[in-house]
Design an enzyme around this catalytic site. Sequence first.
Site, PDB file in Angstrom:
ATOM      1  CB  VAL A   5       6.460  49.867  -0.653  1.00  0.00           C
ATOM      2  CG1 VAL A   5       6.806  51.207  -1.344  1.00  0.00           C
ATOM      3  CG2 VAL A   5       5.751  49.863   0.698  1.00  0.00           C
ATOM      4  NE  ARG A   7       3.320  43.954   4.252  1.00  0.00           N
ATOM      5  CZ  ARG A   7       4.468  44.320   3.665  1.00  0.00           C
ATOM      6  NH1 ARG A   7       4.419  44.581   2.210  1.00  0.00           N
ATOM      7  NH2 ARG A   7       5.595  44.156   4.089  1.00  0.00           N
ATOM      8  CG  ASN A  39       6.600  40.795   3.356  1.00  0.00           C
ATOM      9  OD1 ASN A  39       6.509  40.572   4.758  1.00  0.00           O
ATOM     10  ND2 ASN A  39       7.509  41.472   2.647  1.00  0.00           N
ATOM     11  N   GLY A  77       9.272  45.448   9.037  1.00  0.00           N
ATOM     12  CA  GLY A  77       9.872  46.764   8.916  1.00  0.00           C
ATOM     13  C   GLY A  77      11.404  46.933   9.361  1.00  0.00           C
ATOM     14  CG  PHE A  87      25.014  37.879   9.447  1.00  0.00           C
ATOM     15  CD1 PHE A  87      24.131  38.751   9.224  1.00  0.00           C
ATOM     16  CD2 PHE A  87      26.327  38.009   8.630  1.00  0.00           C
ATOM     17  CE1 PHE A  87      24.421  39.806   8.602  1.00  0.00           C
ATOM     18  CE2 PHE A  87      26.611  39.420   8.046  1.00  0.00           C
ATOM     19  CZ  PHE A  87      25.651  40.327   8.185  1.00  0.00           C
ATOM     20  CD  GLU A 147      16.821  33.562   8.936  1.00  0.00           C
ATOM     21  OE1 GLU A 147      17.312  34.662   8.634  1.00  0.00           O
ATOM     22  OE2 GLU A 147      15.910  33.211   8.550  1.00  0.00           O
ATOM     23  NE  ARG A 204      10.462  51.120  -0.767  1.00  0.00           N
ATOM     24  CZ  ARG A 204      10.190  50.210   0.302  1.00  0.00           C
ATOM     25  NH1 ARG A 204      10.137  50.793   1.572  1.00  0.00           N
ATOM     26  NH2 ARG A 204       9.918  49.178  -0.084  1.00  0.00           N
ATOM     27  CD  GLU A 231      10.596  40.518   1.649  1.00  0.00           C
ATOM     28  OE1 GLU A 231      10.191  41.296   1.324  1.00  0.00           O
ATOM     29  OE2 GLU A 231      11.345  40.407   2.760  1.00  0.00           O
TER      30      GLU A 231
HETATM   31  P1  ADP Z   1      11.483  42.302   7.850  1.00  0.00           P
HETATM   32  O1  ADP Z   1      10.388  41.353   8.107  1.00  0.00           O
HETATM   33  O2  ADP Z   1      11.769  43.146   8.923  1.00  0.00           O
HETATM   34  O3  ADP Z   1      11.498  43.119   6.443  1.00  0.00           O
HETATM   35  P2  ADP Z   1      13.378  40.450   6.916  1.00  0.00           P
HETATM   36  O4  ADP Z   1      13.404  39.047   7.178  1.00  0.00           O
HETATM   37  O5  ADP Z   1      12.623  40.441   5.419  1.00  0.00           O
HETATM   38  O6  ADP Z   1      12.816  41.508   7.880  1.00  0.00           O
HETATM   39  O7  ADP Z   1      14.671  40.807   6.396  1.00  0.00           O
HETATM   40  C1  ADP Z   1      14.818  42.346   6.097  1.00  0.00           C
HETATM   41  C2  ADP Z   1      16.432  42.414   5.610  1.00  0.00           C
HETATM   42  O8  ADP Z   1      17.335  42.111   6.498  1.00  0.00           O
HETATM   43  C3  ADP Z   1      16.809  41.818   4.390  1.00  0.00           C
HETATM   44  O9  ADP Z   1      16.557  42.096   3.060  1.00  0.00           O
HETATM   45  C4  ADP Z   1      18.397  41.673   4.558  1.00  0.00           C
HETATM   46  O10 ADP Z   1      19.117  42.753   4.178  1.00  0.00           O
HETATM   47  C5  ADP Z   1      18.530  41.444   6.336  1.00  0.00           C
HETATM   48  N1  ADP Z   1      18.576  39.978   6.633  1.00  0.00           N
HETATM   49  C6  ADP Z   1      17.515  39.356   7.230  1.00  0.00           C
HETATM   50  N2  ADP Z   1      18.060  37.775   7.634  1.00  0.00           N
HETATM   51  C7  ADP Z   1      19.324  38.108   7.109  1.00  0.00           C
HETATM   52  C8  ADP Z   1      20.114  36.981   7.441  1.00  0.00           C
HETATM   53  N3  ADP Z   1      20.169  35.932   7.814  1.00  0.00           N
HETATM   54  N4  ADP Z   1      21.427  37.358   7.109  1.00  0.00           N
HETATM   55  C9  ADP Z   1      21.810  38.528   6.553  1.00  0.00           C
HETATM   56  N5  ADP Z   1      21.060  39.545   6.441  1.00  0.00           N
HETATM   57  C10 ADP Z   1      19.737  39.442   6.783  1.00  0.00           C
END
Ligand code: ADP
Length: 449
Positions: free
Chosen positions: A295, A292, A290, A165, A203, A201, A338, A276
């Site tokens: 949305v 599941r 994910n 989330g 960035f 990770e 949304r 993703e």
């Molecule tokens: P959640 O499970 O909370 O949805 P995610 O891992 O899917 O988290 O990441 C959600 C969003 O966060 C991604 O769509 C992106 O915008 C940002 N994000 C996640 N990891 C990175 C990363 N390593 N570098 C830059 N942005 C990231």
Amino acid sequence: MIQKILIANRGEIALRAIRACKELGIHTVAVYSNADKDLKHLKFADETVCVGPASPSESYLNVPSILSAAEVTNVTAIYPGYGFLAEDSNFAKQCKESGFKFIGPSSEIIKIMGDKITAKTFAEEAGIETVPGYKDPLPEDPNEIKIIANNVGYPLMIKATAGGGGRGMRIVNSENDLLHSIEITSHEAKNAFGNNTIYFEKFISNPRHIEIQIVADGKGNVIHLGTRDCSLQRKHQKIIEEAPANDINQENLSITLDACIKLCKDINYEGVGTLEFLYENENFYFIEMNTRIQVEHPVSEMITGFDIVKAQIKIALGIPITLDQNKISIRGHAIECRINAENPRTFAPNPGLINKMHPPGGFGIRFDSHIYSGYEVPPYYDSLLAKIITMANSRSACIKRMKSALDEFFVEGIDTNHSLHQDLMNDKVFIENKHTINYLENEFLKDYD
Ligand code: ADP
């Protein structure tokens, strides 16, 4: 044979599930909290059971209460939707132990793929490229941690393996902030998710968020429904999604799709799932799966004509997927906006009474929502009110159709982000498909008034 399903959710996804069940001739039991007795889908379910007070922990997250509702109504399966218990491996396990089919993957698979570290490991084994980083347990010694972080390189992201989330992640720009940020993120992760494991990770500075929809029957048949672009985000939360993702390197996409199918076959995945990715410089970097329904699933349904929710239920019934991948064709373009009950400037949630509303309609327009005139939006849950989905032959025609749908739509009585969507549909960067995950927050909203 499943003849009656309990829907362990609320709002638009509960309504979506009831619609799918009706088409399949399956009876439904809708559960609800005290605050939700006026929800629209309760009128369409065959039976309803109150599972507790307004607070989610006492109702929609209350496993004993949901399981006893399942028992008294004698259902054979439980549909979790998204949010709440949808990715709770323990809930899936308890459903099974209580004799109910959990509509989704097994608890073991939810555990593996719901954990971002193990999901990355399995993805890598299937040949999927992941965001570079460090996912082994961190050493005690702060100096060793600093060396590891230096090797990953700054800026880096500290992420909670159990995060979700948009929560449980923090950007670290330099070594000065490292140890403190680790402490806060793991503390927050412990409080929010009951698990303080974190990892590093790289960035990725300016990527798009691209995801792949998978459907698998747990019998070796796995298909994909192509891509979605969910780059328009605020606080890592999606606001607009579209399918397919345009301007993607087709060769890299094809390699990635094959690897996703391989991963799902390797783990004998059952149900629907989304992989993703962050997409930058034409490369896909896996971030999470994910396990599941999402949305944003309607945009994939609109371009493929494939009913994802019905597929979830049919798979749970034990019906194999007989559709060949090459029979799935992508037609046109779909966009989802949304609509949230929130102030369009401050984004503060804005629950309350909807005095009047009018849904959009017409050719190529879909409105997935539980709201109606006279409905009172309770303050206890997610602020999602409606999903407006448009479909057309091209992305530009789809944007035009969305503009017209948004013009028709109105909600009176509470604030929504309706006007933000209208402004985005007229935004040059969005229209030209030049936006990345940073665009909304760092550019569009900067001079938005
Ligand atoms: P959640 O499970 O909370 O949805 P995610 O891992 O899917 O988290 O990441 C959600 C969003 O966060 C991604 O769509 C992106 O915008 C940002 N994000 C996640 N990891 C990175 C990363 N390593 N570098 C830059 N942005 C990231």
